[in-house]
Design an enzyme around this catalytic site. Structure first.
Site, PDB file in Angstrom:
ATOM      1  N   GLY A   1      -8.791  99.471 -79.510  1.00  0.00           N
ATOM      2  CA  GLY A   1      -7.813 100.332 -78.837  1.00  0.00           C
ATOM      3  C   GLY A   1      -6.990 102.023 -78.819  1.00  0.00           C
TER       4      GLY A   1
ATOM      5  CD  GLU B   1      -2.127  97.534 -82.065  1.00  0.00           C
ATOM      6  OE1 GLU B   1      -3.719  98.017 -80.967  1.00  0.00           O
ATOM      7  OE2 GLU B   1      -2.735  96.460 -82.249  1.00  0.00           O
ATOM      8  CG  ASP B   2      -4.352 100.079 -77.586  1.00  0.00           C
ATOM      9  OD1 ASP B   2      -4.535  99.572 -78.615  1.00  0.00           O
ATOM     10  OD2 ASP B   2      -5.325  99.210 -76.397  1.00  0.00           O
TER      11      ASP B   2
ATOM     12  CG  ASP C   1      -0.088  91.356 -74.005  1.00  0.00           C
ATOM     13  OD1 ASP C   1       1.029  90.753 -73.084  1.00  0.00           O
ATOM     14  OD2 ASP C   1      -1.146  91.804 -73.446  1.00  0.00           O
TER      15      ASP C   1
ATOM     16  CE  LYS D   1       0.713  93.903 -70.539  1.00  0.00           C
ATOM     17  NZ  LYS D   1      -0.749  92.511 -70.405  1.00  0.00           N
TER      18      LYS D   1
ATOM     19  CB  VAL E   1      -2.563  97.907 -67.927  1.00  0.00           C
ATOM     20  CG1 VAL E   1      -1.643  98.268 -66.458  1.00  0.00           C
ATOM     21  CG2 VAL E   1      -2.426  97.787 -69.449  1.00  0.00           C
TER      22      VAL E   1
ATOM     23  CG  ASP F   1     -11.543  96.177 -73.625  1.00  0.00           C
ATOM     24  OD1 ASP F   1     -10.890  95.977 -74.499  1.00  0.00           O
ATOM     25  OD2 ASP F   1     -12.953  95.819 -73.954  1.00  0.00           O
TER      26      ASP F   1
ATOM     27  NE  ARG G   1     -13.005  99.616 -75.566  1.00  0.00           N
ATOM     28  CZ  ARG G   1     -12.518  99.298 -76.225  1.00  0.00           C
ATOM     29  NH1 ARG G   1     -10.840  99.265 -76.667  1.00  0.00           N
ATOM     30  NH2 ARG G   1     -12.865  97.207 -77.365  1.00  0.00           N
TER      31      ARG G   1
HETATM   32  C1  PRP Z   1      -5.855  94.579 -78.226  1.00  0.00           C
HETATM   33  C2  PRP Z   1      -4.870  96.146 -78.213  1.00  0.00           C
HETATM   34  C3  PRP Z   1      -4.192  95.549 -79.723  1.00  0.00           C
HETATM   35  C4  PRP Z   1      -3.894  93.736 -78.952  1.00  0.00           C
HETATM   36  C5  PRP Z   1      -2.237  93.676 -78.612  1.00  0.00           C
HETATM   37  O1  PRP Z   1      -6.453  95.124 -78.528  1.00  0.00           O
HETATM   38  O2  PRP Z   1      -5.615  97.176 -78.861  1.00  0.00           O
HETATM   39  O3  PRP Z   1      -4.854  95.373 -81.005  1.00  0.00           O
HETATM   40  O4  PRP Z   1      -4.817  93.778 -77.948  1.00  0.00           O
HETATM   41  O5  PRP Z   1      -2.971  92.740 -77.732  1.00  0.00           O
HETATM   42  P1  PRP Z   1      -1.391  91.028 -78.828  1.00  0.00           P
HETATM   43  O6  PRP Z   1      -0.015  92.014 -79.639  1.00  0.00           O
HETATM   44  O7  PRP Z   1      -1.630  90.322 -78.232  1.00  0.00           O
HETATM   45  O8  PRP Z   1      -2.288  91.907 -79.788  1.00  0.00           O
HETATM   46  P2  PRP Z   1      -8.583  94.105 -78.480  1.00  0.00           P
HETATM   47  O9  PRP Z   1      -8.220  92.727 -79.231  1.00  0.00           O
HETATM   48  O10 PRP Z   1      -8.459  93.218 -77.098  1.00  0.00           O
HETATM   49  O11 PRP Z   1      -9.166  94.831 -79.600  1.00  0.00           O
HETATM   50  P3  PRP Z   1     -10.012  95.678 -78.795  1.00  0.00           P
HETATM   51  O12 PRP Z   1      -8.654  96.801 -79.971  1.00  0.00           O
HETATM   52  O13 PRP Z   1     -11.499  96.050 -80.106  1.00  0.00           O
HETATM   53  O14 PRP Z   1      -9.551  95.945 -77.207  1.00  0.00           O
END
Ligand code: PRP
Length: 181
Positions: free
Chosen positions: A49, A104-105, A108, A136, A158, A164, A170
């Protein structure tokens, strides 16, 4: 710029436009340059991400630093009791004695960042901080709150700008929020 988009079966509405995102990035780059003056810094963007955020942010950080893209993967341990084991892949240099900035993007629940930090700690970095475009606060359950936050957002799904929905969205320049009917 589209006000609404449909990805798979869901509709999303424009939430943060390109200009707002770049303002957040300029602010973060400024904060990082001030915080890490004369320190040996390595940026660790967490894939997938963060690719777009990391690319834009690092161009605004006017100083020398290392970059290594990483990913957390989870595999089945080889004994019956071990369950799933997390592994940090992609790190192609030691972080010993260096000031690590995890990019990080979005943060959460904070689980991903906690895993990355715990996997890095065996290599004795000088410090580890988290820089995230989006945070968040009301979803956060982690041990490592991000020190550098582009923008705090409400706890709604989002997409866009690297984030994604089932691998769609993305490539969007803007961030869109799930539209609740
Ligand atoms: C997303 C995002 C962070 C993570 C945050 O990645 O890029 O790495 O979730 O969530 P958290 O704080 O609840 O751990 P994802 O696991 O969806 O994989 P991606 O980056 O490949 O889309």
């Amino acid at each position: 710029m589209r006000k609404e988009i449909i990805l798979h079966d869901k509709t999303f509405k424009l939430y943060i436009d390109e200009y707002e995102i770049q303002k957040c990035i300029d602010k973060l780059a400024f904060e990082l340059m001030n915080y890490y003056t004369n320190k040996q810094v390595i940026l660790l963007p967490v894939l997938n991400g963060s690719f777009m955020f990391a690319s834009d942010l690092m161009k605004q950080i006017i100083r020398d630093l290392e970059v290594s893209f990483v990913k957390v993967s989870s595999y089945k341990g080889n004994t019956q009791t071990s369950g799933r084991v997390d592994e940090l892949i992609g790190l192609n240099t030691s972080v010993q004695g260096k000031h690590v900035v995890i990019l990080e993007d979005i943060v959460d629940t904070g689980i991903t960042v906690d895993k990355v930090i715990s996997l890095l700690s065996t290599d004795n970095p000088a410090s580890v901080e988290v820089c995230t475009l989006l945070f968040k606060p009301t979803a956060f359950l982690g041990k490592n709150p991000p020190r550098f936050v582009g923008r705090a957002i409400e706890n709604k799904f989002v997409v866009g700008y690297g984030l994604d929905y089932n691998e769609m969205g993305r490539n969007l320049k803007e961030i869109y929020q799930l539209k609740e009917e």
